[in-house]
Design a protein around this motif. Structure first.
Motif, mmCIF file in Angstrom:
data_model
loop_
_atom_site.group_PDB
_atom_site.id
_atom_site.type_symbol
_atom_site.label_atom_id
_atom_site.label_comp_id
_atom_site.label_asym_id
_atom_site.label_seq_id
_atom_site.Cartn_x
_atom_site.Cartn_y
_atom_site.Cartn_z
ATOM 1 N N GLY A 1 30.938 30.893 45.327
ATOM 2 C CA GLY A 1 31.457 31.175 44.002
ATOM 3 C C GLY A 1 31.024 32.560 43.532
ATOM 4 O O GLY A 1 31.768 33.255 42.838
ATOM 5 N N ARG A 2 29.798 32.935 43.904
ATOM 6 C CA ARG A 2 29.306 34.281 43.582
ATOM 7 C C ARG A 2 30.271 35.342 44.103
ATOM 8 O O ARG A 2 30.640 36.285 43.400
ATOM 9 C CB ARG A 2 27.920 34.473 44.222
ATOM 10 N N GLU A 3 30.713 35.156 45.341
ATOM 11 C CA GLU A 3 31.595 36.154 45.941
ATOM 12 C C GLU A 3 32.986 36.115 45.295
ATOM 13 O O GLU A 3 33.631 37.153 45.149
ATOM 14 C CB GLU A 3 31.682 35.944 47.455
ATOM 15 N N HIS A 4 33.448 34.929 44.868
ATOM 16 C CA HIS A 4 34.742 34.887 44.167
ATOM 17 C C HIS A 4 34.643 35.690 42.865
ATOM 18 O O HIS A 4 35.538 36.465 42.525
ATOM 19 C CB HIS A 4 35.144 33.432 43.900
ATOM 20 N N ALA A 5 33.514 35.523 42.134
ATOM 21 C CA ALA A 5 33.342 36.259 40.874
ATOM 22 C C ALA A 5 33.224 37.767 41.127
ATOM 23 O O ALA A 5 33.803 38.581 40.399
ATOM 24 C CB ALA A 5 32.112 35.746 40.130
ATOM 25 N N LEU A 6 32.494 38.151 42.172
ATOM 26 C CA LEU A 6 32.397 39.585 42.508
ATOM 27 C C LEU A 6 33.756 40.126 42.934
ATOM 28 O O LEU A 6 34.156 41.222 42.532
ATOM 29 C CB LEU A 6 31.376 39.797 43.645
ATOM 30 N N ALA A 7 34.474 39.334 43.729
ATOM 31 C CA ALA A 7 35.803 39.765 44.193
ATOM 32 C C ALA A 7 36.740 39.976 43.005
ATOM 33 O O ALA A 7 37.537 40.922 42.995
ATOM 34 C CB ALA A 7 36.391 38.742 45.168
ATOM 35 N N PRO B 1 24.944 29.833 40.783
ATOM 36 C CA PRO B 1 26.115 30.252 39.992
ATOM 37 C C PRO B 1 25.860 31.291 38.896
ATOM 38 O O PRO B 1 26.768 31.521 38.091
ATOM 39 C CB PRO B 1 26.553 28.933 39.349
ATOM 40 N N GLU B 2 24.693 31.936 38.839
ATOM 41 C CA GLU B 2 24.457 32.883 37.748
ATOM 42 C C GLU B 2 25.482 34.024 37.717
ATOM 43 O O GLU B 2 25.887 34.484 36.644
ATOM 44 C CB GLU B 2 23.038 33.483 37.849
ATOM 45 N N THR B 3 25.885 34.498 38.901
ATOM 46 C CA THR B 3 26.865 35.585 38.964
ATOM 47 C C THR B 3 28.150 35.220 38.214
ATOM 48 O O THR B 3 28.790 36.088 37.613
ATOM 49 C CB THR B 3 27.213 35.876 40.444
ATOM 50 N N GLU B 4 28.488 33.930 38.251
ATOM 51 C CA GLU B 4 29.738 33.486 37.637
ATOM 52 C C GLU B 4 29.675 33.507 36.108
ATOM 53 O O GLU B 4 30.691 33.280 35.444
ATOM 54 C CB GLU B 4 30.111 32.079 38.153
ATOM 55 N N VAL B 5 28.466 33.748 35.529
ATOM 56 C CA VAL B 5 28.382 33.979 34.085
ATOM 57 C C VAL B 5 27.961 35.408 33.743
ATOM 58 O O VAL B 5 28.161 35.870 32.629
ATOM 59 C CB VAL B 5 27.444 32.974 33.369
ATOM 60 N N ILE B 6 27.380 36.106 34.695
ATOM 61 C CA ILE B 6 26.929 37.481 34.439
ATOM 62 C C ILE B 6 28.085 38.459 34.593
ATOM 63 O O ILE B 6 28.355 39.284 33.728
ATOM 64 C CB ILE B 6 25.826 37.867 35.445
ATOM 65 N N ILE B 7 28.740 38.367 35.743
ATOM 66 C CA ILE B 7 29.794 39.342 36.055
ATOM 67 C C ILE B 7 30.935 39.309 35.016
ATOM 68 O O ILE B 7 31.392 40.374 34.587
ATOM 69 C CB ILE B 7 30.306 39.140 37.513
ATOM 70 N N PRO B 8 31.366 38.113 34.565
ATOM 71 C CA PRO B 8 32.440 38.137 33.556
ATOM 72 C C PRO B 8 32.025 38.819 32.253
ATOM 73 O O PRO B 8 32.881 39.236 31.482
ATOM 74 C CB PRO B 8 32.737 36.648 33.307
ATOM 75 N N ARG B 9 30.712 38.943 31.993
ATOM 76 C CA ARG B 9 30.264 39.601 30.756
ATOM 77 C C ARG B 9 30.131 41.114 30.916
ATOM 78 O O ARG B 9 29.906 41.821 29.937
ATOM 79 C CB ARG B 9 28.928 38.999 30.278
ATOM 80 N N ILE B 10 30.233 41.624 32.130
ATOM 81 C CA ILE B 10 30.135 43.078 32.330
ATOM 82 C C ILE B 10 31.525 43.678 32.153
ATOM 83 O O ILE B 10 32.454 43.345 32.899
ATOM 84 C CB ILE B 10 29.544 43.412 33.714
ATOM 85 N N GLU B 11 31.658 44.520 31.130
ATOM 86 C CA GLU B 11 32.990 45.042 30.792
ATOM 87 C C GLU B 11 33.253 46.394 31.423
ATOM 88 O O GLU B 11 34.403 46.806 31.545
ATOM 89 C CB GLU B 11 33.126 45.126 29.271
ATOM 90 N N SER B 12 32.201 47.103 31.832
ATOM 91 C CA SER B 12 32.396 48.414 32.453
ATOM 92 C C SER B 12 32.806 48.219 33.914
ATOM 93 O O SER B 12 32.694 47.122 34.467
ATOM 94 C CB SER B 12 31.108 49.234 32.339
ATOM 95 N N ASP B 13 33.243 49.317 34.516
ATOM 96 C CA ASP B 13 33.817 49.241 35.860
ATOM 97 C C ASP B 13 32.747 48.937 36.919
ATOM 98 O O ASP B 13 31.711 49.601 36.981
ATOM 99 C CB ASP B 13 34.493 50.575 36.185
#
Ligand code: AMP
Ligand code: GLY
Length: 435
Positions: A16-22, A302-314
């Motif tokens: 799931g981490r990789e899906h969120a990063l992708a 699953p932390e990435t799945e809540v961290i990455i969606p909150r990062i708005e910069s590129d």
């Protein structure tokens, strides 16, 4: 040095981490092609899955060269602990292609508990008192246990698939457990065991991006490790997460930065350890003071799945800053929304679990984002379950309650035989907020 204006990215990992990063990588206007090795049913909708084992560095090299990859992003710890960064640096053909992650030495922060504890002591980073033992001194291990108070924390030195930490409630149990560990209960991983004092507080994780000189603090998160509601039952890879953590106040985070993040990044530099990647710091908040439980050298799942969606910069800009030592010129913009994720697992997990069940309804979810983990597509193009943690449902909101309501409503639309998830993600944080 910088990356080309647009880049071809190879992302290593399957969860799931990789899906969120992708999702974040494919959203960037700077991404040309995205490949994921090996990916899952979710990453296949965002880029091209390739059938290469992340631990097969020769195959990774061939792919990187043949597809003109500009940057390699490593999701899980295994390739890092096996030395993928050094493998690239030592090969004239690929040494200029940046790999996001620490070198072999840096990866020891996760790969060896003893190394991590020695590092923290050397640089005065607050952590629990500890000693390390081998099978040559089991008697001393027992004597050391007698000097501690219950409960007792025993850690296999090496990687043990998340199972290497044992918390024993009685002295007797602790003694027999440490004996079994040193006699090979977790194979080579427990040939050495770190015994440490128990830290009694509230747990949270802080994520940091570093280019080896400076750092950016990424969002905090709390995960839910046990299988059952109320934190009961067996340990899992993680059953849900919330970001930010409400008790990680500005005052607390300032202590984390001064006492932990800065000395960690400076300490790595002083030791001459190359580290251009993420640091995941597991913390205990004890009456407002932070103590390190552990380091991981990657983002959490699953932390990435809540961290990455909150990062708005590129995200490609962020990666560029990390791998070329230019992080201080980058701005990381973080949303003030809460994000929560609830992991849906297969019946039986974390023991032997069901596989191959058809998953319905993922496309009916509109209020949340579904990140897939243990999924596959069968010969009839049906999405089926293929792993223990099947998928995770992330939602955002102005409050934790709002975000949770969306995730649970979305899960009601998803069906597969034996679906199981925790019903109490975030409830402890909501109760703390009301205090
Ligand atoms: P780890 O596998 O290193 O993440 O450890 C698993 C869990 O054990 C942590 O998430 C903590 O909940 C707990 N733990 C580890 N070390 C300590 C400690 N010194 N005191 C209390 N709990 C701990
Ligand atoms: N969720 C814990 C980890 O990724 O290690």
């Amino acid at each position: 040095m910088r990356l080309p204006a647009t880049v071809n990215v190879l992302l290593l990992g399957t969860g799931g981490r990789e899906h969120a990063l992708a999702a974040a990588i494919s959203k960037s206007p700077r991404t040309k092609e995205l490949y994921i090795a090996q990916g899952n049913g979710g990453t296949a909708t965002l880029g091209t899955n390739v059938d290469i084992m992340a631990s097969n560095f020769t195959a990774v090299k061939q792919f990187v060269v043949s597809r003109n990859i500009n940057i390699v992003v490593v999701g899980p710890e295994e390739p890092l602990v096996l030395g993928i960064v050094d493998f690239f640096l030592n090969d004239d053909d690929i040494k200029f292609i940046p790999v996001l992650g620490p070198s072999l030495n840096g990866a020891k922060l996760e790969g060896s508990k003893q190394f991590a504890k020695d590092f923290m002591y050397k640089f005065d980073i607050p952590t629990a008192a500890y000693k390390t033992f081998t099978d040559k001194n089991i008697d001393q291990a027992h004597l050391f246990l007698e000097t501690l108070q219950a409960p007792y924390v025993l850690k296999a030195n090496g990687l043990a698939a998340g199972k290497g930490v044992v918390i024993a409630t009685t002295l007797e149990e602790a003694k027999s457990e440490v004996t079994e560990m040193l006699q090979g209960k977790f194979g080579a991983a427990s040939k050495k065991v770190v015994i440490e004092a128990y830290l009694d507080g509230i747990e949270l994780s802080v994520f940091v991006a570093t280019d080896g000189k400076g750092y950016k603090v990424l969002p905090s998160a709390k995960d839910y490790k046990r299988i059952g509601d109320g934190d009961q039952g067996l340990n899992t890879g993680g059953m849900g997460a919330v970001s930010p953590v409400p008790f990680a106040t500005a005052e607390f985070m300032q202590k984390v930065e001064q006492r932990i993040i800065k000395p960690t990044v400076d300490g790595l530099a002083k030791e001459g350890i190359r580290y251009q990647g993420f640091i995941f710091i597991g913390l205990m908040n004890i009456d407002g003071d932070p103590f390190v439980i552990e380091y991981n050298v990657r983002l959490g799942d699953p932390e990435t799945e809540v961290i990455i969606p909150r990062i708005e910069s590129d995200i490609i800009d962020l990666f560029e800053g990390i791998v070329y030592g230019t992080l201080d010129s980058k701005e990381v913009v973080i949303s003030e929304d809460y994000a929560v994720t609830v992991v849906c697992v297969a019946e039986g997990y974390p023991n032997e679990y069901r596989k191959g069940d058809t998953i319905l309804g993922v496309n009916n979810v509109t209020e949340s984002t579904v990140y897939q983990a243990g999924t596959a597509v069968d010969e009839h193009s049906n999405l089926i379950t293929a792993g223990g943690r099947v998928l995770t449902v992330t939602s955002r909101g102005k409050t934790i309650e709002q975000a949770l309501a969306k995730s649970y409503a979305s899960i009601d639309k998803i069906k597969y035989q034996g679906i199981y998830y925790r019903k109490d993600i975030g409830k402890d944080l909501i109760a703390l907020q009301k205090k």
